[in-house]
Design an enzyme around this catalytic site. Structure first.
Site, PDB file in Angstrom:
ATOM      1  CG  HIS A  83      -8.272 -10.481  63.558  1.00  0.00           C
ATOM      2  ND1 HIS A  83      -7.399  -9.781  64.516  1.00  0.00           N
ATOM      3  CD2 HIS A  83      -9.333 -10.046  63.896  1.00  0.00           C
ATOM      4  CE1 HIS A  83      -8.210  -9.087  65.264  1.00  0.00           C
ATOM      5  NE2 HIS A  83      -9.502  -9.221  65.023  1.00  0.00           N
ATOM      6  CD  GLU A  84     -12.288  -9.991  61.417  1.00  0.00           C
ATOM      7  OE1 GLU A  84     -13.314 -10.424  62.149  1.00  0.00           O
ATOM      8  OE2 GLU A  84     -11.768  -8.978  61.976  1.00  0.00           O
ATOM      9  CG  HIS A  97     -12.942 -12.234  65.993  1.00  0.00           C
ATOM     10  ND1 HIS A  97     -12.861 -11.844  67.468  1.00  0.00           N
ATOM     11  CD2 HIS A  97     -12.586 -11.044  65.573  1.00  0.00           C
ATOM     12  CE1 HIS A  97     -12.076 -10.964  67.556  1.00  0.00           C
ATOM     13  NE2 HIS A  97     -11.906 -10.415  66.331  1.00  0.00           N
TER      14      HIS A  97
END
Length: 266
Positions: A58-59, A62
């Site tokens: 997820h990170e 980003h």
């Protein structure tokens, strides 16, 4: 001159992440084969490790999107190595989401990568950077629920099926909650570039408390029921039956004992 985008070490996968992947693989194997003497412990370790992997991805999404959007500093900060210890709040990035998972069986975000937004040009790019994380949860949910949707569960042990169903539930909850337009969450980050300066200034003080507000709200019984009814409806649409997701969640919390309805042989 060598920049943050060209240094080889900035892109190398971290041994920490590889270790988490190894734990996921070993405990997944133990869940599949029934090797562990305590089936709940194996499911707990497998689901927790896989959940941490999804947090890292997820990170990473980003950071990778920010890199292509213009923030070349994310490499030097270690965000492209998938190492959760490089996040803005390393301990809370892992401990807080796992605590949410244990307490309520929901996938709330915890990790954070600091994006230098002044390097990003264009509102669409800012929105895409914020959306990249929860879209990763959507993809992870699709992978977890694919065997159910495709009716490809023949030969899959019950415990592994339960674990996959619960992982799918976590990813669905994470995607929904992350997309909420609440300050501090990715959903707000998607719409923030399109808001007026005055609105953003008024909302900014509430951003640190947005996640805690959402978590507290989910403890309200009426809100909790509506939320999980929506999650269950999505899971059913993806082919995941209520029995599998229920048993996955109950077996994950092994310290509470195994419900009789889930007491099947692995």
């Amino acid at each position: 001159m060598t920049t943050a985008t060209t240094r080889r070490g900035d892109h190398a996968v971290s041994p920490v992440f590889l270790g988490i992947l190894a734990v996921t693989a070993v405990t997944g194997w133990a869940t599949w084969t029934g090797f562990a003497t305590q089936r709940g412990v194996a499911i707990f370790l497998f689901v927790t490790a896989a959940w941490v992997v999804s947090l890292c991805l997820h990170e990473y999404a980003h950071a990778r999107t920010a890199l292509h959007g213009g923030d070349i500093t994310v490499g030097a900060k270690g965000y492209l190595t998938l190492n959760p210890l490089k996040y803005t709040h390393a301990q809370l990035s892992i401990l807080l989401p796992v605590l949410f998972l244990i307490m309520g069986g929901i996938g709330l975000p915890g990790g954070a990568v600091f994006i230098e937004r002044d390097r990003i040009r264009g509102r669409w790019r800012h929105s895409l950077i914020s959306a990249a994380g929860p879209l990763t949860n959507v993809l992870f949910a699709a992978v977890c629920t694919a065997p159910f949707c495709l009716h490809a569960l023949d030969g899959v042990p019950a415990d592994f099926r339960f674990a996959l169903a619960f992982l799918g539930l976590l990813q669905v909850t994470a995607a929904i909650l992350n997309f909420l337009p609440v300050p501090g969450l990715d959903g707000y980050g998607v719409i923030e570039p399109w808001l007026s300066y005055q609105v953003k200034r008024q909302v900014a003080p509430f951003a640190p408390f947005g996640l805690l507000f959402v978590f507290a709200l989910l403890w309200v019984p009426s809100v909790n029921h509506v939320f999980f009814d929506a999650v269950d409806a999505i899971l059913r649409a993806l082919g995941v039956d209520d029995y599998s997701s229920y048993c996955g969640q109950e077996l994950y919390r092994f310290w509470r004992g195994t419900p009789e309805i889930c007491a099947v042989s692995p």
